[in-house]
Write an enzyme that holds these catalytic residues in place. Structure first.
Site, PDB file in Angstrom:
ATOM      1  N   GLU A  81      21.203  80.102  80.303  1.00 44.50           N
ATOM      2  CA  GLU A  81      21.769  80.900  79.210  1.00 44.50           C
ATOM      3  C   GLU A  81      22.705  80.084  78.332  1.00 44.50           C
ATOM      4  O   GLU A  81      22.729  80.238  77.115  1.00 44.50           O
ATOM      5  CB  GLU A  81      22.493  82.106  79.820  1.00 44.50           C
ATOM      6  CG  GLU A  81      23.164  83.036  78.845  1.00 44.50           C
ATOM      7  CD  GLU A  81      22.182  83.671  77.881  1.00 44.50           C
ATOM      8  OE1 GLU A  81      21.968  83.081  76.808  1.00 44.50           O
ATOM      9  OE2 GLU A  81      21.623  84.737  78.201  1.00 44.50           O
ATOM     10  N   GLY A 114      37.775  68.716  70.785  1.00 39.90           N
ATOM     11  CA  GLY A 114      36.724  68.904  71.798  1.00 39.90           C
ATOM     12  C   GLY A 114      35.570  69.782  71.343  1.00 39.90           C
ATOM     13  O   GLY A 114      34.810  70.283  72.170  1.00 39.90           O
ATOM     14  N   LYS A 174      18.476  73.799  70.263  1.00 40.61           N
ATOM     15  CA  LYS A 174      18.767  75.204  70.587  1.00 40.61           C
ATOM     16  C   LYS A 174      17.704  76.138  70.024  1.00 40.61           C
ATOM     17  O   LYS A 174      17.222  77.044  70.722  1.00 40.61           O
ATOM     18  CB  LYS A 174      20.142  75.596  70.054  1.00 40.61           C
ATOM     19  CG  LYS A 174      21.273  74.942  70.834  1.00 40.61           C
ATOM     20  CD  LYS A 174      22.622  75.248  70.213  1.00 40.61           C
ATOM     21  CE  LYS A 174      23.746  74.595  70.999  1.00 40.61           C
ATOM     22  NZ  LYS A 174      25.001  74.616  70.281  1.00 40.61           N
TER      23      LYS A 174
END
Ligand code: ADP
Ligand code: ASP
Ligand code: MG
Length: 825
Positions: A616, A674, A692
């Site tokens: 997921e 980050g 993706k």
């Protein structure tokens, strides 16, 4: 009058023998006690070993003897100290040394003649019980307890079937009754296990046979009950040494106890039940180390419905026998011809080989049976001889022998009244990748047994126990590789939630393995999560292969491997995990976005080996994007179009970029916080977004590869051609005007810049777009992601999923959700 039997496990040390004496003392206050004792714990095995060494002319049998001697001397010294002036312990030591000298001579004899017959074996093993009963009796006397020692060999009379002699009940019962009619001691001590033949030879009743001695005496004297004292608090739902969650069965019928012990519950020697059964004398199993524990009550009628309040299963227990050899006799010549099985089993009977399990297919084309491995060679030879003729005529095949097997059996009188038990049993074994070699179920349905590989026995017992006894609490064994930023958050979340999961979802989640790029640690019982960092620092050197190897070796049920890296070597190992029925949860995108063939293969393996493969967090971190897509598909919907902003990093960059700041500085800032990969080009080039959308397209049921995705880059040629990250940053400064132009154009058109992934008409593309006011993407803030699914059921108004799509905390919670999904499955 009661008969109490204390096993070797209760007699392993002077300290434990003192516990036994205190129990005897307690009982003797209100009753007459007959006490049967085994050899001192471990001594019978040591005698066997010494005999074997002597037989093979290995001089070290004398060391084995010395060890046996020392154990007994030490115990006596501790139990009957020299300063006890009321008693002459010197004579006790002297008597023991005398007996030991006879033992030594016997071993010397075996050494000399280089042979040990069953008859000699019985002589040898008798020393264990003779010594222990003498020591205990002398200890009682030294403490002025009213007691007497009686050698059971004078009472228990057998045939000459050495090592497992059969009782002559007529003689034995008379002798027992006559003896006890004439004595009047509070406590009588007798050695268990040993006996004599009617011709006066020493015999034994079979390993574990002290229980049997006790039952024979209990029955002969029709006492009110027989108590078997051991090192566990009763007969358990499974061997407590293998299944930590096993618990004592409160009440159980004779039949069930017999089945359980026959199928390996060593706590009770199987023949023990027979003598007391007809007289309805209850057997109680008690724990010497915890005398107040209730124990197990074995009787004809089982009063309470089940041993456990939490379970309503008709299964009483699960037991196992290891060291099984499985024989298969097959051939076309067997079909329809009577007498094959008769000849087969007669052959085995002649060799005194005990058959533990038999199955025969209705085609009669094969007979399959299981025996103890120690009998395998003899069995094979004799069967080959018996069927020599048929084998040479190719009517039957030479017998097939498989080794390193075990039997696991479910036992319960009530099973016949319940459907679905064997279904549950075999689906549980199947789910855990345990291959079943043979199955047997008696018509009485008191037991269902399966032959499986010995290496799987622990996993089988634990998973069956979980399913049938643990009130549906499911244990998940989690192995995490890559405990950096996200992995660390995941471990913290697991730690925080574990009680909640137990209470609300009946999931017992344990982290069994952890690794980072330097070290790895494992703990089968679950790594204590308060100190995992310190432990990991001290761990062994890590490697992907080494980690996999240990996960496989541990062979735990419901194993889940969690990949929190972005490493392609690790992704290449996924097939190996799945093939071992180990589920995978990955935030690593590589496996699902590499070659389509590999992706497809992982899906297949996942189905074949019943090992979920969940990812997921590959898209939108913790947002339920893939799960939603899967649910749409499962319910029969079809995805027509996907529009999405899938890069938290790019969203951050374009949300913070305007005419007041250099593009270079925004990217630097994003990296510092980050939000980008260590190499920001992976994000800015659009590759990450392309991966993706590719995963979403594949999950929608289409075949596609990365190079099929159109990627119109907003970067300049020199950005794209830069060799290093530093180089790349320099080109960003150089090409600042290009980026300012992109911004100015969007502003002029009243638009926002968004990096968009699209799938439509079977094609996918990614690229920077000017999004007009009013569009759902227009107000997308910070590092948020948004996915719009247009489907046959949502043709105009898409299904929209929106929220934070990057960050360690949400990614960790996405991984956590996948783990729970597997647990709930
Ligand atoms: P003793 O020396 O007291 O006769 P045993 O070693 O013969 O003891 O039997 C006790 C052991 O039986 C226990 O320590 C346990 O490991 C083993 N065992 C196997 N299955 C079961 C079971 N279902 N319930 C209890 N104990 C079992
Ligand atoms: N001492 C014997 C054995 O170890 C008998 C027994 O303990 O029941 O097998
Ligand atoms: Mg025993």
């Amino acid at each position: 009058m009661k008969v109490l039997k204390f096993g070797g496990t209760s007699l392993g040390s002077a300290q434990n023998i003192n516990k036994v004496i205190s129990i005897l003392n307690n009982y003797a206050e209100s009753d007459t006690i007959i006490c049967i004792v085994s050899a001192v714990g471990g001594i019978t095995d040591k005698l066997v070993d010494a005999g074997e060494l002597a037989k093979i002319k290995n001089k070290s049998y004398t060391d084995a003897f010395k060890a046996i001697k020392q154990i007994h001397i030490d115990i006596v010294n501790e139990l009957i100290p020299t300063h006890s002036d009321s008693y002459r312990d010197e004579s006790v030591i002297a008597r023991i040394e005398e007996k030991l000298q006879v033992l030594k001579s016997l071993l010397d004899g075996i050494y000399l003649i280089n042979e040990i017959s069953p008859k000699t074996t019985d002589k040898l093993l008798s020393f264990g019980e003779l010594l222990s009963s003498y020591i205990i009796s002398e200890t009682l006397k030294s403490r002025a307890i009213d007691s007497e020692l009686k050698n059971a060999q004078d009472l228990i009379t057998t045939n000459s079937n050495f090592t497992k002699a059969e009782i002559d009940y007529n003689i034995t019962n008379t002798k027992i009754r006559d003896y006890f009619n004439t004595t009047n001691f509070k406590i009588t001590i007798l050695p268990g296990f040993i006996s004599k033949s009617d011709s006066g030879e020493q015999t034994t009743l079979g390993r574990g046979g002290s229980d049997f001695t006790a039952a024979i005496i209990a029955a002969a004297l029709k006492v009110e009950r027989l108590e078997i004292w051991t090192d566990v608090s009763g007969m358990y739902t499974a061997n407590p040494k293998v299944v930590k969650q096993a618990f004592p069965i409160k009440t159980i019928s004779y039949q069930e106890a017999m089945e359980l012990s026959h199928f390996g519950a060593r706590v009770l020697y199987p023949p023990t039940v027979q003598p007391v059964l007809d007289l309805n004398i209850p057997i109680v199993i008690k724990n010497t180390l915890q005398p107040n524990a209730r124990g197990t009550f074995i009787s004809k009628r089982v009063t309470d419905k089940n041993s456990s309040a939490i379970s309503s299963t008709p299964i009483k227990g699960i037991s196992n026998i290891n060291n099984i050899a499985l024989f298969t006799l097959q051939g076309n010549g067997m079909v329809g011809i009577p007498g094959f099985s008769k000849r087969l089993f007669e052959t085995l009977a002649q060799e005194k080989i005990n058959v533990i399990l038999i199955t025969q297919a209705s085609s009669e084309h094969s007979i399959c049976f299981g025996i103890d491995i120690k009998d395998a060679d003899v069995a094979k030879t004799t069967i080959d001889i018996t069927f020599e003729n048929e084998i040479s005529l190719h009517k039957i095949d030479p017998i097939i022998v498989e080794k390193e097997l075990s039997i696991v059996a479910l036992i319960g009188d009530n099973m016949k009244n319940h459907q679905g038990i064997s279904g549950k049993m075999f689906s549980t074994l199947g789910k855990n990748n345990i291959n079943v070699r043979a199955i047997a179920q008696g018509a009485s349905e008191k037991n269902i047994s399966a032959v499986i590989a010995e290496k799987d026995i622990k996993k089988a017992l634990n998973s069956l126990h979980e399913v049938f006894f643990e009130g549906n609490i499911k244990r998940l064994n989690v192995f995490i590789t890559g405990v950096g930023n996200v992995g660390e958050k995941l471990v913290e979340q697991i730690k925080q939630q574990s009680q909640y999961l137990k209470n609300n979802l009946k999931i017992n989640l344990r982290v069994v393995g952890l690794s980072n790029s330097r070290t790895m640690i494992f703990n089968e019982e679950g790594i204590p999560l308060d100190s995992w960092k310190e432990q990991l620092q001290q761990g062994e050197k890590s490697s992907f292969q080494g980690f996999l190897k240990t996960v496989k070796q541990l062979n735990l049920r419901n194993s889940i491997f969690v990949d929190v890296t972005s490493n392609s070597d690790l992704a290449n190992l996924y097939p190996k995990y799945l093939r071992n029925s180990i589920a995978i949860v990955a935030c690593n995108k590589i496996a699902c976005s590499n070659d389509f063939k590999d992706y497809k293969q992982l899906k297949k393996l996942s189905l074949k080996y019943n090992a979920p493969f969940l990812f997921e967090t590959n898209v939108g971190a913790g947002l339920p994007v893939i799960d939603t897509l899967n649910n749409l598909m499962a319910s029969g919907d079809k995805i027509t179009t996907i529009k999405a902003v899938l890069s938290g990093s790019l969203n951050y960059v374009f949300n913070n970029f305007d005419e007041s700041i250099r593009f270079h500085d925004v990217v630097k800032q994003a990296q510092k916080e980050g939000y980008t990969e260590p190499d920001p080009r992976i994000d800015l080039s659009g590759v990450d977004v392309a991966r993706k959308i590719l995963i979403l397209v594949r999950e929608s049921g289409l075949e596609m590869n990365l190079n099929n995705i159109e990627n119109v880059s907003f970067l300049t040629q020199s950005n794209l051609e830069s060799d290093t990250v530093d180089d790349f940053y320099n080109t960003l400064i150089k090409d600042e005007t290009h980026f300012q132009n992109l911004f100015a154009s969007a502003k002029k058109n009243n638009c926002q810049l968004k990096y968009v992934a699209e799938f439509n008409n079977g094609k996918a593309k990614v690229g920077l777009q000017e999004i007009p006011q009013g569009h759902p993407f227009y107000n997308l803030e910070g590092k948020d992601n948004i996915v719009m699914f247009y489907t046959e059921r949502y043709p105009e108004q898409p299904m929209i999923i929106k929220g934070a799509g990057a960050g360690a905390e949400v990614t960790a919670s996405g991984l956590f959700a996948d783990i729970i999904r597997i647990g709930n499955n």
